[in-house]
Design a protein around this motif. Structure first.
Motif, PDB file in Angstrom:
ATOM      1  N   GLY B 450      -8.837  -1.290   1.038  1.00 19.67           N
ATOM      2  CA  GLY B 450      -7.907  -1.940   1.937  1.00 19.67           C
ATOM      3  C   GLY B 450      -6.676  -2.496   1.268  1.00 19.67           C
ATOM      4  N   TRP B 451      -6.523  -2.259  -0.015  1.00 20.81           N
ATOM      5  CA  TRP B 451      -5.318  -2.755  -0.678  1.00 20.81           C
ATOM      6  C   TRP B 451      -4.900  -1.805  -1.782  1.00 20.81           C
ATOM      7  N   SER B 457       7.467  -2.711 -14.367  1.00 18.98           N
ATOM      8  CA  SER B 457       8.067  -3.018 -15.659  1.00 18.98           C
ATOM      9  C   SER B 457       8.602  -4.444 -15.696  1.00 18.98           C
ATOM     10  N   ALA B 458       8.707  -5.087 -14.541  1.00 25.47           N
ATOM     11  CA  ALA B 458       9.188  -6.464 -14.508  1.00 25.47           C
ATOM     12  C   ALA B 458       8.044  -7.453 -14.701  1.00 25.47           C
ATOM     13  N   LEU B 459       6.979  -6.986 -15.339  1.00 28.19           N
ATOM     14  CA  LEU B 459       5.789  -7.798 -15.611  1.00 28.19           C
ATOM     15  C   LEU B 459       5.252  -8.429 -14.336  1.00 28.19           C
ATOM     16  N   MET B 460       5.195  -7.645 -13.301  1.00 34.06           N
ATOM     17  CA  MET B 460       4.702  -8.159 -12.039  1.00 34.06           C
ATOM     18  C   MET B 460       3.634  -7.236 -11.503  1.00 34.06           C
ATOM     19  N   VAL B 461       2.756  -7.809 -10.712  1.00 37.08           N
ATOM     20  CA  VAL B 461       1.816  -6.998  -9.960  1.00 37.08           C
ATOM     21  C   VAL B 461       2.112  -7.241  -8.496  1.00 37.08           C
ATOM     22  N   ARG B 462       2.363  -6.160  -7.801  1.00 34.62           N
ATOM     23  CA  ARG B 462       2.643  -6.257  -6.365  1.00 34.62           C
ATOM     24  C   ARG B 462       1.448  -5.722  -5.610  1.00 34.62           C
ATOM     25  N   VAL B 469       1.662  -3.111   4.286  1.00 38.13           N
ATOM     26  CA  VAL B 469       2.189  -4.475   4.377  1.00 38.13           C
ATOM     27  C   VAL B 469       2.246  -5.055   2.967  1.00 38.13           C
ATOM     28  N   GLN B 470       3.347  -5.676   2.644  1.00 37.77           N
ATOM     29  CA  GLN B 470       3.455  -6.286   1.314  1.00 37.77           C
ATOM     30  C   GLN B 470       2.642  -7.560   1.302  1.00 37.77           C
ATOM     31  N   ARG B 471       1.923  -7.743   0.232  1.00 39.80           N
ATOM     32  CA  ARG B 471       1.098  -8.943   0.122  1.00 39.80           C
ATOM     33  C   ARG B 471       1.515  -9.727  -1.103  1.00 39.80           C
TER      34      ARG B 471
END
Lengths: 186, 1031
Positions: B450-451, B457-462, B469-471
């Protein structure tokens, strides 16, 4: 014995398949099969493998020996050797035929393999005929034939036995008046 | 004097150039590779006059209206200046001249050439020429002594030579320079210079220094260098400078010691090889009166100290920084490993697996004809195979039961894209696409239930929902290496920092979504093998994190040991050759399978022919696994480790395979028992006790029996203590649970069970009054035997009015209490699993004891496989063997026949006090002699030791009882048999009917077992039996 009967026997051989479905163990009289996990290779009898293949439920993994290089090597060996060389499987001919007919898309270089196996078969049958010929011509009482498969024996059985019987009859007819004692010389 | 450095401009095309001022200082004269001599009025002169002197011009000199050039046709020519009319050829060489120069008065010209010669020619009469032979390589530069006696030249052979012009002989030669084979390869053009007029010193530029030689003695008097000289030398130098610079006509040198001062100005006639700057000409001021003489193309002059007038010629010659670098020989940082998708083969391959996981395979083709992606599912029931054209150039992908997630890095104008094929969607839109912000690239991605998660590269986890849907977004402490998702868990591995000497410093985060969102592992270091990198990361099919490093070691998370990582397999051990590898595609805990693809001579499998999955077994790297002991230990701990997931799954609210769990527990206990037997055989009693600590209480009973049968009384004694302890623990746990339940009574879950319980209770009441009673009696019996327990129980009873029928209510109202038993899976399952064995071992023991009482123990201990489980037997049998294991089922069986007897007992139960109740209740077994004795003597003991607890009393009593003589004990036993006889007989008869004569024998045998340990052990098991009934 019919070739189809021999083929029937060959269908008991195990072959590796990669199923694409999930199924628990099958409990059959002949033994348990499975469990079937998608993507995980599994040994099943040829008859089941072909059945599943025809329903597109699995991919057949060709046996190790069903490989162009190995078969070429085997063919060379067979051609060089005077006697019969050991075969990779006791049902090599039947398996080749069955698998190549029904699952040729899973076997790389299927056509080459078919030709190679046919070559080996021809060589062996030629040897068999030759030895049968010398067996009869030299009037041997027995012969040792190692490494013959069931199918090969079956192809020559009817003819050889028939001809031997026939010869026997002819020989006994050669001297119609002769006594049993004389015939025993043969 | 402030000097302004003007911007540079191109004078000639690329290559060797030379520059000088004309006598008047009105013009700048340059020559270059293009064969032109250009005459610039100033730097901004966009249309200089030019004289074409040849294909290439190598050098020039201007004096007295004459321009002398060295050109590529191997001649030195004269032109009039500034008109540029040819004025004849001065001299010829066999190859091109490299440098020409006038003497001070302009009557002679000296030319050095690549044919190793230096020629001095009279300008007015070119037949008057002198040749200086002696160089062994092309001549770099020549210069006249202002007094006209000497000539200095430098050559590619490394020598600087002073010649006597008249004698055409070498005066002195210094090997100062680096040897080269040609002028074009020389590091420095080594333009030499004499001190103007006085000619006291000759300056020779050598690398970054200038050597000064005294005329006449030709001694090396000083060195000018970038680094400050000693004080004495410096003073001398200053003097030298004064000497040098007092002269107005010629400007030379030097500003070494403060070359970095802000007023620094580069002044020199520049000619420089290998420096682009030599193409640029910058006159600083309008009129150049002085001719700058190049001393060293790597030096600059300090205008301040040189007192340059406004008319000075200023040229650039930027100093080359010294190219010496400090040599560092410490540990080198490891290049951090690149981000990758676990289960994908190398990105460089044209045909590669972009993903191979438990759901399916994704193959990527990227060759001339085709750029496509094939998605195939192992289980065709999930979805049919897909073929996608890869127009976006996706490089990363993951596939799950719900969707295929693809991502491409950004390219030129196009942003990095996330593309999701959500094939399990029930609406008609089966895919969605998201652009990442500019400058952000997807580095790793994974799919869960479900996800979807994308690390950038911006050291982020999206995080995205599977529908698009963005969470949540969160930052990572370092560059991501890879990610893996499973159910509601997300596992991220990132670079924790820089590491050295081939190691990787990786950190790991484990997050859980769903109801309880939390971080389970927060950024701890990920242990990997020495000098290896991460190869695969994922979860087992059961949801335990797992990874493989490049050394082939598979490690799995051990949740029961504070989230540590345990190596469970080394795939390299099974490899035949050193270059073979196993490419892991999946891990299963039940059954224990490591699914991987054998790759012969490579790390990655080819896409064709389709590789087949092989299965490797797990093996913990325990010591001495060749011995029986090591083997069993390895099996045991592996079993423990690989069944951790049951507790995790149940704790996170998943359904678990109860059968599998009980089987695994059975397996573990079996192994423990085997190890116990082995240790017994090896006379390692301490080890036996240690093993017993790991056993469940039921198996400890078994172990006690085993020990006592093999005549190890001390061991049996200790074991019984352990058994008691364990029983106590279980008790406590139950009580805790009970209290817990009371508090949380309102929670719906318990209400529900309670309701069920009541319902069930009612049914049993209606159906089998006998059983009901039995339970009551059990209850009471327990109280009687367990002094500590009694008050609490009584309290509970006190809550309700005391009619016998309503007594059921409090029991049922303690519905919460039944829950603990449910939870305690081991309790519930172990009787089932252990009983057959118990029966088995006992069978053997009884028979063997009968046949050979003395040798029995020896035989037994030699026969370790005694403990192999038999096929399950009839319940009744198990019941009869485990003395107090009163099974509910067994009780149910004896309903009608027993009714009378039960009735009798109920009367008794109603009448009698607690202790006597215990006598008469249907205790499923006869009382032992000890118990009878204990009843008689309890009071005495209490009098003797008034402060003893119940357990201690029993222990004390056991001691005393053991001290009695054998005869006495026998008497007590007989006595014990007597009163219980009726019931016993009744039961025996029944059992005989059910299970045959053997049971009877066993029952008898057990009745014989009067030793105290027995009894001790028995207490808690009764409790368990009670629990069992409840369920």
């Amino acid at each position: 014995m019919d070739p189809s009967e021999v083929e029937f026997l060959a269908e008991k051989e195990l072959v590796k398949i990669i199923p694409n479905f999930n199924l628990d163990k099958l409990y059959l009289i002949g033994g348990d099969l499975g469990p079937f996990n998608p993507g995980l290779p599994l040994d099943v009898p040829v008859w089941l493998a072909l059945n599943l293949k025809q329903r597109q439920k699995c991919r057949v993994v060709p046996p190790d020996w069903m490989d162009v290089e190995k078969l070429e090597e085997m063919r060379e060996l067979e051609r060089k050797a005077a006697a019969f060389t050991p075969v990779p499987s006791l049902y090599y001919m039947e398996l080749t035929k069955l698998l190549l007919n029904h699952a040729s898309d899973n076997i790389p270089k299927a056509d080459e393999i078919r030709t190679l196996v046919k070559d080996i078969w021809d060589t062996r049958i030629a040897k068999l005929r030759l030895s049968a010929d010398s067996f009869i011509s030299q009037q041997e009482a027995h012969a040792k034939l190692d490494n013959l498969t069931l199918m090969e024996i079956n192809t020559i059985r009817r003819f050889l036995l028939g001809s031997l019987n026939c010869m026997y009859r002819l020989r006994s007819n050669l001297q119609p008046g002769s006594s049993k004692g004389q015939f025993a010389d043969f | 004097m402030p000097c302004e450095r003007k911007p540079m401009r191109y004078g000639h095309s690329e290559g060797h150039t030379e520059v000088c001022f004309d006598d008047s200082g009105n013009f700048i004269v340059t020559c270059g590779n293009d064969g032109d001599v250009r005459i610039w009025e100033n730097l901004d002169d966009d249309d200089p006059r030019f004289i074409t002197v040849g294909e290439k011009a190598y050098s020039l000199a201007v004096k007295n209206g004459k321009l002398v050039t060295a050109s590529s046709n191997n001649t030195v020519q004269i032109h009039t200046f500034p008109d540029g009319e040819p004025d004849g050829i001065l001299t010829r060489f066999t190859t091109n001249a490299t440098h020409v120069t006038f003497n001070t008065c302009g009557s002679k010209v000296a030319a050095g050439s690549s044919d190793f010669l230096v020629k001095v020619v009279e300008v007015s009469d070119s037949s008057q020429q002198k040749t200086l032979r002696g160089h062994e390589a092309p001549v770099l530069s020549v210069t006249f002594d202002p007094k006209g006696d000497f000539l200095a030249s430098a050559s590619c052979d490394g020598s600087v030579v002073v010649w006597n012009i008249e004698e055409q002989a070498q005066v002195i030669s210094w090997p100062l320079l680096q040897k080269t084979n040609d002028v074009s390869n020389a590091k420095s053009l080594c333009r030499l210079a004499w001190q103007p007029h006085t000619a006291k010193f000759l300056a020779v530029p050598v690398y970054t220094k200038v050597y000064l030689y005294e005329r006449g003695s030709w001694d090396h008097v000083s060195t000018l260098s970038d680094d400050l000289l000693t004080q004495v030398n410096a003073e001398k130098e200053e003097r030298g400078y004064e000497d040098l610079f007092d002269d107005d006509d010629q400007v030379m040198d030097e500003g070494w010691h403060d070359r970095h001062s802000p007023t620094k100005k580069a002044v020199s006639g520049v000619n420089e090889y290998e420096d682009d700057d030599d193409d640029f000409v910058i006159p600083a001021t309008g009129r150049a009166k002085h001719r700058g003489t190049l001393l060293d193309d790597e030096n600059s002059l300090d205008s301040g100290s040189l007192k340059l007038g406004p008319d000075n010629a200023v040229m650039t010659a930027s100093p080359l920084p010294a190219t010496l670098r400090p040599v560092y020989e410490g540990p080198q940082p490891t290049p951090p490993q690149k981000a990758f998708q676990p289960g994908s083969t190398s990105i460089h391959l044209t045909h590669r697996f972009m993903m191979w996981n438990s759901v399916g395979t994704v193959r990527g083709y990227n060759d001339e004809q085709d750029n496509a992606i094939d998605v195939e599912f192992h289980d065709t029931a999930v979805h049919h195979a897909m073929h996608l054209t890869n127009s976006l150039g996706h490089t990363m992908t993951d596939v799950s039961q719900e969707a295929v997630l693809l991502a491409c890095p950004s390219a030129d104008e196009l942003a990095s894209k996330i593309h999701c094929l959500h094939f399990s969607s029930w609406d008609t839109n089966k895919e969605w696409m998201v652009d990442l912000p500019k400058g952000e690239d997807a580095r790793a991605l994974c799919l869960g239930q479900g996800w979807a998660a994308v690390a950038t590269s911006a050291l982020m986890v999206r995080l995205f929902s599977i529908g698009g849907v963005q969470r949540e977004i969160f930052s990572l402490p370092g560059a991501v290496v890879c990610m893996a998702g499973h159910g509601e868990q997300l596992l991220i591995v990132y670079h924790r920092g820089t590491s050295f000497d081939g190691e990787q410093a990786l950190g790991v985060q484990l997050l859980q979504f769903g109801r309880k969102r939390r971080q389970i592992i927060n950024g701890e270091p990920l242990p990997i093998s020495h000098k290896s990198y991460l190869c695969w990361l994922g979860f087992t099919a059961e949801g335990t994190p797992c990874y493989v490093d490049s050394e082939g070691v598979v490690r799995m998370l051990n949740r029961s040991l504070g989230f540590t990582w345990t190596p469970v397999c080394n795939t390299r051990e099974t490899c035949k050759s050193k270059s073979d590898h196993y490419w892991v595609v999946g891990v299963h805990e039940n059954p224990q399978q490591l699914r991987c693809i054998p790759c012969k001579g490579s790390r990655y499998p080819p896409t064709l022919p389709r590789p087949a999955v092989a299965i490797l077994p797990f093996k913990l790297p325990l010591c001495q696994t060749t011995t029986e002991k090591g083997q069993m230990e390895e099996q045991f701990w592996r079993s423990v480790l690989f069944h951790n997931h049951y507790s995790f799954l149940s704790s996170s609210g998943y359904e678990i395979d109860e059968v599998g769990q009980s089987q695994s527990q059975k397996e573990q206990q079996e192994l423990l028992m085997k190890m116990f037997a082995l240790s017994c055989k090896l006379e390692r009693e301490f080890r036996c006790v240690e093993l017993a600590e790991l056993m469940t209480q039921n198996v400890v009973t078994l172990a006690i029996r085993y020990a006592s049968r093999s005549r190890r009384m001390a061991l049996a004694q200790r074991l019984s203590e352990i058994a008691l302890e364990k029983a106590g623990q279980i008790h406590n746990e139950q009580e805790e649970e009970m209290e817990h339940c009371d508090i949380r009574r309102t929670s719906s879950g318990y209400d529900h069970t309670e309701g069920k319980e009541k319902h069930h209770r009612r049914q049993t009441l209606e159906d089998e009054p006998g059983q009901e009673l039995e339970e009551e009696e059990d209850q009471q019996e327990m109280e009687s035997q367990d002094g500590i327990e009694a008050p609490k129980r009584l309290n509970l009873f006190a809550k309700v009015p005391g009619s016998p029928l309503k007594q059921a209510a409090p029991l049922s109202s303690k519905g919460g209490r039944s829950n603990p038993f449910k939870v305690l899976g081991s309790w519930k399952s172990s009787p089932v699993s252990c009983q057959p064995r118990v029966a088995n071992i006992l069978d053997n023991m009884t028979s063997s004891r009968k046949s050979a009482p003395l040798s029995a123990s020896v035989k037994k201990s030699n026969k370790t496989p005694v403990l192999k489980p038999l096929p399950p037997r009839a319940k009744t049998k198990a019941q009869s063997t485990l003395l107090q294991m009163c099974n509910a089922k067994a009780v149910i069986k004896k309903t009608q026949e027993n009714i009378e007897a039960i009735d009798d007992q109920r009367k008794q139960a109603d009448l009698s006090t607690a202790p006597s109740l215990a006598d008469n209740s249907e205790a499923k077994r006869s009382k032992t002699g000890f118990e009878v004795w204990l009843e008689e003597n309890r009071k005495n003991i209490i009098v003797d030791h008034p402060d003893l607890e119940e357990m201690d009393i029993i222990r004390e009593a056991m001691g005393l009882f053991r001290n009695l003589s054998a005869d006495e004990r026998l008497a007590w036993t007989e006595q014990a048999k007597g009163p219980a006889g009726d019931v016993m007989d009744l039961k025996k008869r029944k059992r005989t009917k059910a299970g045959g004569g053997v049971e009877n024998e066993i029952g008898q045998a057990e009745a014989d077992e009067n030793n105290a340990k027995k009894k001790k052990v028995v207490d808690p098991s009764k409790l368990s039996a009670f629990a069992f009934q409840k369920n």
